[in-house]
Motif scaffolding. Structure first.
Motif, mmCIF file in Angstrom:
data_model
loop_
_atom_site.group_PDB
_atom_site.id
_atom_site.type_symbol
_atom_site.label_atom_id
_atom_site.label_comp_id
_atom_site.label_asym_id
_atom_site.label_seq_id
_atom_site.Cartn_x
_atom_site.Cartn_y
_atom_site.Cartn_z
ATOM 1 N N VAL A 72 0.943 0.934 3.277
ATOM 2 C CA VAL A 72 1.917 0.917 2.191
ATOM 3 C C VAL A 72 1.737 -0.370 1.391
ATOM 4 O O VAL A 72 1.956 -1.462 1.904
ATOM 5 C CB VAL A 72 3.358 0.991 2.737
ATOM 6 N N HIS A 73 1.345 -0.244 0.144
ATOM 7 C CA HIS A 73 1.116 -1.416 -0.691
ATOM 8 C C HIS A 73 2.441 -1.999 -1.162
ATOM 9 O O HIS A 73 3.418 -1.283 -1.397
ATOM 10 C CB HIS A 73 0.259 -1.047 -1.892
ATOM 11 N N ALA A 74 2.458 -3.308 -1.327
ATOM 12 C CA ALA A 74 3.634 -3.977 -1.856
ATOM 13 C C ALA A 74 3.902 -3.527 -3.291
ATOM 14 O O ALA A 74 2.983 -3.231 -4.049
ATOM 15 C CB ALA A 74 3.427 -5.488 -1.807
ATOM 16 N N LEU A 75 5.168 -3.489 -3.638
ATOM 17 C CA LEU A 75 5.582 -3.092 -4.977
ATOM 18 C C LEU A 75 5.658 -4.307 -5.896
ATOM 19 O O LEU A 75 5.828 -5.441 -5.431
ATOM 20 C CB LEU A 75 6.955 -2.430 -4.927
ATOM 21 N N PRO A 76 5.552 -4.081 -7.208
ATOM 22 C CA PRO A 76 5.813 -5.183 -8.136
ATOM 23 C C PRO A 76 7.296 -5.562 -8.084
ATOM 24 O O PRO A 76 8.118 -4.815 -7.566
ATOM 25 C CB PRO A 76 5.432 -4.603 -9.497
#
Length: 226
Positions: A72-76
């Motif tokens: 799960v990639h970090a969100l802006p």
């Protein structure tokens, strides 16, 4: 306790060192329960987590956090607007928390018992690092937003809706209670690069003479976005 840093210097320091709150914040955010020692809900103790909900070791499930970070990639960055914890029926609006003149983390107004706050100079929920959320366990009028936090269990979910209309969904890794004098600042506020969430409130049981005995911390990892 060190001398408070001037506001303009403190802000720059926090920005450079994000996502970890400044040392000053770490020192003064620990006694979140102190204000409630006298003014809290007299004669009633909030639920406390059993020992099997602790992470154990030096941190909350580090191997799992690393795996989650790959998936799960970090969100802006986007400010949170609402927090939901279905397992304990929490559905609360969110507000920004700042520092007071002494460098202490301010809490939501006691008159708004269902309001949760997030430290706005740290990572927003879903961003890389540890996002810090805090709120009252009780107020002079009764139970507050995080009264039942100690009843949470591992793998329960926390949902935070953001201004960008995305909802960051976190899975609980651990629920732990610390005495006031042994609060593990590095463990609580050190989130590394993975998107993490920490919810901090009063804990450790309640005594009429001295109030809450410590702080309760929920550790959670971002598992999906919707």
């Amino acid at each position: 306790m060190p001398t408070a840093v001037p506001p303009e210097r403190r802000a720059r320091a926090v920005e450079r060192r994000a996502p970890v709150p400044s040392r000053r914040i770490i020192l003064v955010v620990v006694p979140i329960g102190l204000w409630l020692l006298i003014r809290g809900l007299i004669g009633e103790s909030a639920p406390q987590p059993p020992s099997d909900q602790s992470a154990g070791g030096s941190g909350p499930n580090a191997a799992q956090r690393a795996s989650i970070h790959r998936a799960v990639h970090a969100l802006p960055r986007s400010a949170p607007v609402r927090l939901r914890i279905p397992a304990i029926h929490v559905d609360a609006p969110m507000t920004k928390l700042a520092l007071d003149k002494k460098g202490a983390l301010q809490l939501p107004p006691p008159g708004k018992s269902n309001l949760a706050g997030w430290y706005a100079r740290g990572p927003a929920p879903g961003e890389a690092g540890a996002s810090i959320v805090a709120g009252h366990v009780d107020t002079p009028s009764g139970r507050a937003v995080f009264y039942s936090l100690g009843a949470l269990r591992k793998k329960s979910t926390i949902e935070i809706t953001r201004q960008d209309r995305r909802t960051a969904v976190f899975s609980i890794d651990a629920v732990e209670v610390y005495a006031k004098r042994s609060f593990p600042s590095k463990k609580v506020y050190g989130g590394g690069s993975a998107p993490q969430l920490r919810i901090v409130t009063c804990g450790g049981g309640y005594r009429k003479a001295t109030g809450y005995q410590g702080n309760l911390v929920v550790y959670a990892s971002l598992v999906r976005v919707k």
